[in-house]
Write a protein that holds these residues in place. Structure first.
Motif, PDB file in Angstrom:
ATOM      1  N   GLU A 143       0.848  -1.186   0.000  1.00  0.00           N
ATOM      2  CA  GLU A 143       0.000   0.000   0.000  1.00  0.00           C
ATOM      3  C   GLU A 143       0.888   1.242   0.000  1.00  0.00           C
ATOM      4  O   GLU A 143       2.102   1.168   0.241  1.00  0.00           O
ATOM      5  N   ASP A 144       0.287   2.380  -0.235  1.00  0.00           N
ATOM      6  CA  ASP A 144       1.059   3.626  -0.282  1.00  0.00           C
ATOM      7  C   ASP A 144       1.833   3.860   1.012  1.00  0.00           C
ATOM      8  O   ASP A 144       2.976   4.335   0.980  1.00  0.00           O
ATOM      9  N   ILE A 145       1.220   3.534   2.173  1.00  0.00           N
ATOM     10  CA  ILE A 145       1.918   3.763   3.441  1.00  0.00           C
ATOM     11  C   ILE A 145       3.182   2.918   3.543  1.00  0.00           C
ATOM     12  O   ILE A 145       4.170   3.344   4.137  1.00  0.00           O
ATOM     13  N   HIS A 146       3.157   1.730   2.950  1.00  0.00           N
ATOM     14  CA  HIS A 146       4.321   0.848   3.003  1.00  0.00           C
ATOM     15  C   HIS A 146       5.431   1.356   2.079  1.00  0.00           C
ATOM     16  O   HIS A 146       6.609   1.358   2.455  1.00  0.00           O
ATOM     17  N   ILE A 147       5.053   1.774   0.902  1.00  0.00           N
ATOM     18  CA  ILE A 147       6.047   2.280  -0.052  1.00  0.00           C
ATOM     19  C   ILE A 147       6.636   3.597   0.449  1.00  0.00           C
ATOM     20  O   ILE A 147       7.862   3.810   0.372  1.00  0.00           O
ATOM     21  N   ASP A 148       5.793   4.458   0.996  1.00  0.00           N
ATOM     22  CA  ASP A 148       6.286   5.728   1.537  1.00  0.00           C
ATOM     23  C   ASP A 148       7.253   5.496   2.699  1.00  0.00           C
ATOM     24  O   ASP A 148       8.273   6.189   2.818  1.00  0.00           O
ATOM     25  N   GLN A 149       6.926   4.525   3.550  1.00  0.00           N
ATOM     26  CA  GLN A 149       7.808   4.222   4.689  1.00  0.00           C
ATOM     27  C   GLN A 149       9.144   3.673   4.201  1.00  0.00           C
ATOM     28  O   GLN A 149      10.205   3.990   4.753  1.00  0.00           O
ATOM     29  N   THR A 150       9.103   2.855   3.178  1.00  0.00           N
ATOM     30  CA  THR A 150      10.335   2.325   2.600  1.00  0.00           C
ATOM     31  C   THR A 150      11.207   3.448   2.054  1.00  0.00           C
ATOM     32  O   THR A 150      12.428   3.484   2.279  1.00  0.00           O
ATOM     33  N   LEU A 151      10.602   4.373   1.324  1.00  0.00           N
ATOM     34  CA  LEU A 151      11.356   5.500   0.766  1.00  0.00           C
ATOM     35  C   LEU A 151      11.960   6.362   1.869  1.00  0.00           C
ATOM     36  O   LEU A 151      13.098   6.842   1.748  1.00  0.00           O
ATOM     37  N   SER A 152      11.220   6.550   2.949  1.00  0.00           N
ATOM     38  CA  SER A 152      11.739   7.300   4.087  1.00  0.00           C
ATOM     39  C   SER A 152      12.960   6.610   4.687  1.00  0.00           C
ATOM     40  O   SER A 152      13.974   7.261   5.003  1.00  0.00           O
ATOM     41  N   MET A 153      12.884   5.292   4.818  1.00  0.00           N
ATOM     42  CA  MET A 153      14.018   4.540   5.363  1.00  0.00           C
ATOM     43  C   MET A 153      15.226   4.605   4.436  1.00  0.00           C
ATOM     44  O   MET A 153      16.372   4.737   4.894  1.00  0.00           O
ATOM     45  N   LEU A 154      14.978   4.511   3.142  1.00  0.00           N
ATOM     46  CA  LEU A 154      16.083   4.617   2.182  1.00  0.00           C
ATOM     47  C   LEU A 154      16.800   5.957   2.311  1.00  0.00           C
ATOM     48  O   LEU A 154      18.038   6.022   2.244  1.00  0.00           O
ATOM     49  N   SER A 155      16.044   7.019   2.514  1.00  0.00           N
ATOM     50  CA  SER A 155      16.667   8.340   2.655  1.00  0.00           C
ATOM     51  C   SER A 155      17.501   8.414   3.929  1.00  0.00           C
ATOM     52  O   SER A 155      18.543   9.074   3.961  1.00  0.00           O
ATOM     53  N   LYS A 156      17.075   7.721   4.968  1.00  0.00           N
ATOM     54  CA  LYS A 156      17.820   7.736   6.230  1.00  0.00           C
ATOM     55  C   LYS A 156      19.183   7.060   6.093  1.00  0.00           C
ATOM     56  O   LYS A 156      20.164   7.502   6.705  1.00  0.00           O
ATOM     57  N   VAL A 157      19.239   5.981   5.313  1.00  0.00           N
ATOM     58  CA  VAL A 157      20.520   5.281   5.152  1.00  0.00           C
ATOM     59  C   VAL A 157      21.300   5.795   3.943  1.00  0.00           C
ATOM     60  O   VAL A 157      22.396   5.307   3.652  1.00  0.00           O
ATOM     61  N   ASP A 158      20.711   6.775   3.245  1.00  0.00           N
ATOM     62  CA  ASP A 158      21.356   7.397   2.080  1.00  0.00           C
ATOM     63  C   ASP A 158      21.702   6.358   1.018  1.00  0.00           C
ATOM     64  O   ASP A 158      22.814   6.313   0.490  1.00  0.00           O
TER      65      ASP A 158
END
Length: 356
Positions: free
Chosen positions: A85-100
């Motif tokens: 769902e959108d919430i899952h994909i958005d959370q994944t993108l947020s995590m990716l940005s955190k680990v650069d």
């Protein structure tokens, strides 16, 4: 104990259509003491995604949470088999940005979503799934963060020989409390290693998660770092059940229904782990501390799995009538044809063996 234990039979009319063999282990937090069983509670079982909470523990113990400021929602997604769902994909993108890191660094592929509703949306919008859509996306970004926290490159983080995966193996070995020759490894659908061990050890993992949650709330008890992390995982899952699975999914409905008292996690091919915090009812069942339950359905049927999980919870009287009713659509799903005519029924035949 038997390898061929029929727990559920489905009928079309009065004719047997399918039988489903199951294995069940119910243990408490005192060294995984076996309380109840059905079938073979020691069946060597691939935990698949039911191992995710412990893979998340491995990530916590690298120091990745402090290094990358991961939060409880991130942790819930690391434990997830989500619906894309959108919430899952958005959370994944947020995590990716955190680990650069980039999506291209993720060593999992895209797949059809676990949600029919999401799948229809993708078809309408001509969406082709990529790595961030994978139901295991949170675990993969977490593993990348773990590798970086250990001072290692993310390249090949998924391989069994990568130091991050060797670290995961050590943590799991310690938690299940087994010698190396009782642990086996294979490659999961998402391309990461997945462990196999006796089914009762999966129940013991979930008992430890629930026990740590209880201890974290007990007055005057100081927890060690591992128990703190286990409690952190437990509360991340119950506080963000929609991230662990998704709208209408069994894990999400189960955890919302039991309001912080139970965690549940699906593993592919019909494996399941449940952690239940201590209560008057768990004590009546003979448990010392929290309870863990693990199940494996031999034919991998998920509908049968959810029916049997719900039946076990009811037989152990681990929920109120209201809670039981909220699981009814999974416990007793209507067998209807395309004209909404009822054409069959389900019949349970499991009798839990008491061991204490």
């Amino acid at each position: 104990m038997t390898q061929n234990a029929i727990a559920l039979t489905t009928y079309r009319g009065n004719v047997v259509e399918n039988t489903h063999n199951a294995h069940i282990a119910v243990v408490d937090a005192e060294n995984g003491r076996l309380l109840y069983s059905f079938g073979n509670p020691y069946r060597q079982t691939l935990a698949r995604s039911a191992a995710k909470p412990i893979q998340a523990l491995s990530i916590i113990e690298t120091g990745a949470f402090e290094k990358f400021n991961f939060n409880s929602a991130d942790l819930a997604l690391m434990c997830a088999s989500h619906s894309s769902e959108d919430i899952h994909i958005d959370q994944t993108l947020s995590m990716l940005s955190k680990v650069d890191c980039l999506e291209s660094d993720m060593q999992c592929g895209g797949h059809i979503p676990l949600s029919e509703k999401v799948y229809k949306k993708w078809i309408r919008n001509d969406i082709l799934p990529t790595a961030i859509c994978n139901n295991c996306s949170g675990k993969h970004v977490g593993m990348m963060g773990g590798a970086l926290a250990l001072g290692l490159p993310v390249e090949n983080y998924h391989l069994p020989t990568h130091p991050m995966q060797i670290h995961v193996k050590h943590v799991i070995k310690e938690l299940v409390d087994l010698p190396d020759d009782n642990l086996e490894w294979a490659i999961d659908g998402c391309n990461l290693p997945t462990p196999a061990f006796p089914l009762d050890r999966l129940a013991y993992i979930y008992a430890q998660l629930a026990e740590s949650a209880d201890l974290s709330k007990a007055y005057g008890i100081k927890l060690d770092a591992r128990k703190k992390a286990l409690a952190q995982i437990y509360f991340a899952m119950v506080n963000y059940p929609e991230l662990v699975a998704g709208e209408g999914r069994y894990c999400t409905v189960l955890m919302k229904t039991f309001e912080h008292k139970i965690i549940g996690k699906l593993g592919a091919d019909a494996c399941y782990g449940i952690g239940i915090r201590a209560s008057e009812q768990t004590r009546k069942l003979g448990a010392k501390g929290a309870i863990g339950i693990s199940l494996k359905i031999e034919d991998g049927n998920l509908d049968a799995l959810y029916m049997i999980v719900s039946e076990v919870l009811e037989r152990l009287e681990l929920g109120s009538i209201d809670q039981t009713n909220k699981l009814k659509s999974f416990h007793y799903p209507d067998m209807l044809n395309t004209k909404e005519v009822k054409i069959g029924r389900n019949e349970f035949s499991l009798n839990l063996n008491k061991h204490q």
